[in-house]
Design an enzyme around this catalytic site. Structure first.
Site, PDB file in Angstrom:
ATOM      1  CG  HIS A  24      26.810  24.516 -43.010  1.00 36.88           C
ATOM      2  ND1 HIS A  24      25.966  25.525 -43.351  1.00 36.88           N
ATOM      3  CD2 HIS A  24      27.919  25.107 -42.547  1.00 36.88           C
ATOM      4  CE1 HIS A  24      26.545  26.682 -43.105  1.00 36.88           C
ATOM      5  NE2 HIS A  24      27.727  26.461 -42.626  1.00 36.88           N
ATOM      6  CG  HIS A  79      31.178  32.959 -41.171  1.00 37.91           C
ATOM      7  ND1 HIS A  79      32.282  32.177 -41.349  1.00 37.91           N
ATOM      8  CD2 HIS A  79      30.113  32.117 -41.274  1.00 37.91           C
ATOM      9  CE1 HIS A  79      31.898  30.929 -41.554  1.00 37.91           C
ATOM     10  NE2 HIS A  79      30.596  30.864 -41.528  1.00 37.91           N
ATOM     11  CD  GLU A  81      30.075  28.064 -44.313  1.00 35.81           C
ATOM     12  OE1 GLU A  81      29.897  28.453 -43.143  1.00 35.81           O
ATOM     13  OE2 GLU A  81      29.837  26.908 -44.695  1.00 35.81           O
ATOM     14  CG  ASP A  83      26.344  30.895 -45.636  1.00 39.09           C
ATOM     15  OD1 ASP A  83      27.574  30.949 -45.510  1.00 39.09           O
ATOM     16  OD2 ASP A  83      25.588  30.542 -44.707  1.00 39.09           O
ATOM     17  CG  HIS A 146      30.072  27.068 -38.192  1.00 37.53           C
ATOM     18  ND1 HIS A 146      30.016  26.069 -39.119  1.00 37.53           N
ATOM     19  CD2 HIS A 146      29.719  28.184 -38.839  1.00 37.53           C
ATOM     20  CE1 HIS A 146      29.597  26.538 -40.288  1.00 37.53           C
ATOM     21  NE2 HIS A 146      29.412  27.831 -40.136  1.00 37.53           N
ATOM     22  CG  ASP A 165      26.976  30.988 -39.703  1.00 41.39           C
ATOM     23  OD1 ASP A 165      26.139  31.646 -40.347  1.00 41.39           O
ATOM     24  OD2 ASP A 165      27.756  30.184 -40.228  1.00 41.39           O
ATOM     25  CE1 TYR A 194      22.001  28.605 -38.573  1.00 41.26           C
ATOM     26  CE2 TYR A 194      23.257  28.563 -36.532  1.00 41.26           C
ATOM     27  CZ  TYR A 194      23.079  29.038 -37.814  1.00 41.26           C
ATOM     28  OH  TYR A 194      23.958  29.946 -38.341  1.00 41.26           O
ATOM     29  CG  HIS A 225      21.937  31.850 -41.405  1.00 41.61           C
ATOM     30  ND1 HIS A 225      21.805  31.882 -42.779  1.00 41.61           N
ATOM     31  CD2 HIS A 225      23.206  31.478 -41.168  1.00 41.61           C
ATOM     32  CE1 HIS A 225      22.958  31.537 -43.335  1.00 41.61           C
ATOM     33  NE2 HIS A 225      23.819  31.300 -42.381  1.00 41.61           N
TER      34      HIS A 225
HETATM   35 FE1  FEO Z   1      28.742  29.290 -41.645  1.00 39.51          FE
HETATM   36 FE2  FEO Z   1      26.029  30.956 -42.482  1.00 39.51          FE
HETATM   37  O1  FEO Z   1      27.653  30.168 -42.852  1.00 39.51           O
END
Ligand code: FEO
Length: 401
Positions: A24, A79, A81, A83, A146, A165, A194, A225
């Protein structure tokens, strides 16, 4: 490559990425991160989130040690995204799920990232519940935490919150649980890093969302994460920490960040630091040449004052300072006191521009910027010291308030 059972019949099937750094736009902690994915085995077997592109093999290999991948019935994408969903095509192609659950906003992300797929996608909203046998999944949308599509999944029978996240940290480690990480100070720093680099702009949303999550009976909180928070104490710790980080109450500490060409602005920065320190405000001095922009922003977590220094360069500020200020502004820090300083040779716009940048972040600016022509002598250094002193006094009043 084994799955890791975090609760009975619930497995971590993610992957540890020791090499990834850019995340990010922020530089991760030096050891990488994890993409956590979780498998719940029940009458319906459910995979919560997946992993980054190129890592599907790791997930499938881990998962296959406890369940044939084809027996996964549902995938929940908390989510979308890349990743967490960048390997979705590969995994869904192997699993062929009966359903893929996403949030209402997740439909748009799904269409954007996977326009050619014809998967059986079902959108859910806050409060929707899906029974999977002995367990239920209760969905809660966490829009803008987010991303617009973000949601969390709660399994009441296991007191488990799968939080995507939010509540994560970039840590690559053999440990799966926070209480196994042997450096508490470093763990706290990673949470701050983070939060300040990803979640900070949405602090008001965090404060609105926390009460809804706190109503849930949670004894394990598993993000996408880093390490899993377990036990009532571990869960309370991270919820309290998020509240504190989102509130952004003034901290009696100052961040002084600067760039310098021929050391004049650096000398001014040290004088500003003396003015702060000698008036009861500890400082963190950071050269933007020597510190990544995400490390500078992380320091904001403990600082109620923000002082920026740059010489004038081509009628503006040095480019690393411009980049730092742009990054910081986007993260929308709240409730700070600011100050600006810098040297110049002829035109001298730099310090005023810094002042304007900080004011545009709604920082309280108690003093005019301090500008010094050529090399700072006694008078200029005294003005910098006074700047530090004035900001320290304003901050102390605000903190003691
Ligand atoms: Fe917002 Fe872990 O991607």
């Amino acid at each position: 490559m084994q799955p890791f059972e975090i609760k009975k019949d619930i497995f971590w099937v993610g992957c540890v990425d020791y090499d990834h750094r850019d995340f990010h736009g922020y530089s991760r902690s030096p050891d990488g991160s994890t993409y956590n994915a979780y498998l719940v085995k029940d009458k319906k077997n459910v995979l919560f989130d997946t992993v980054a592109p190129g890592r599907a093999g790791t997930l499938l290999c881990r998962l296959a040690k406890t369940l044939e991948p084809e027996k996964v019935d549902y995938i929940v994408c908390n989510h979308l995204e890349p990743d967490h969903a960048g390997s979705l095509a590969e995994i869904a192609g192997r699993v062929r799920p009966e359903k893929i659950f996403v949030s209402q906003a997740g439909l748009k992300s799904m269409q954007g990232y996977h326009p050619s797929q014809n998967w059986p996608v079902q959108a859910v909203k806050s409060g929707d519940t899906v029974n999977i046998g002995k367990r239920n999944i209760v969905f809660q949308e966490t829009r803008m935490l987010h991303w617009p599509d973000s949601m969390v999944s709660y399994i009441p029978e296991d007191k488990l919150l799968l939080s995507q996240d939010i509540f994560g940290q970039n840590i690559a480690s053999s440990a799966r649980f926070a209480d196994e990480f042997d450096d508490e100070g470093e763990f706290v720093k990673r949470i701050k890093e983070y939060f300040y680099n990803i979640v900070l702009p949405y602090s008001p949303t965090v404060l609105k969302t926390l009460p809804a999550l706190e109503k849930l009976d949670i004894d394990m909180l598993a993000p996408d994460h880093g390490l899993i928070h377990r036990g009532t104490g571990g869960v309370r710790f991270i919820l309290d920490m998020y509240r504190k980080l989102a509130e952004q109450k003034p901290q009696k500490r100052a961040l002084v960040f600067y760039d310098t060409m021929w050391k004049s602005t650096e000398h001014m920065a040290y004088a500003v630091c003396s003015g702060l320190e000698e008036n009861g405000v500890p400082v963190r001095l950071m050269s933007v040449k020597n510190n990544h922009h995400s490390a500078v922003v992380t320091e904001l977590a403990d600082c109620g004052a923000v002082m920026a220094g740059s010489p004038t360069h081509n009628n503006t500020v040095l480019p690393l300072m411009a980049a730092q200020l742009t990054y910081m502004k986007g993260l929308r820090p709240l409730n700070r006191i600011g100050g600006a300083f810098g040297s110049y040779g002829w035109s001298g716009e730099g310090p005023r521009q810094l002042q304007e940048h900080l004011a545009a972040m709604k920082m309280e600016m108690p003093c005019a910027p301090v500008a010094c022509n050529w090399i700072p002598g006694h008078e200029a250094l005294r003005a910098c010291h006074e700047l530090g002193k004035s900001v320290a006094e304003t901050l102390r009043k605000k903190c003691d308030g």
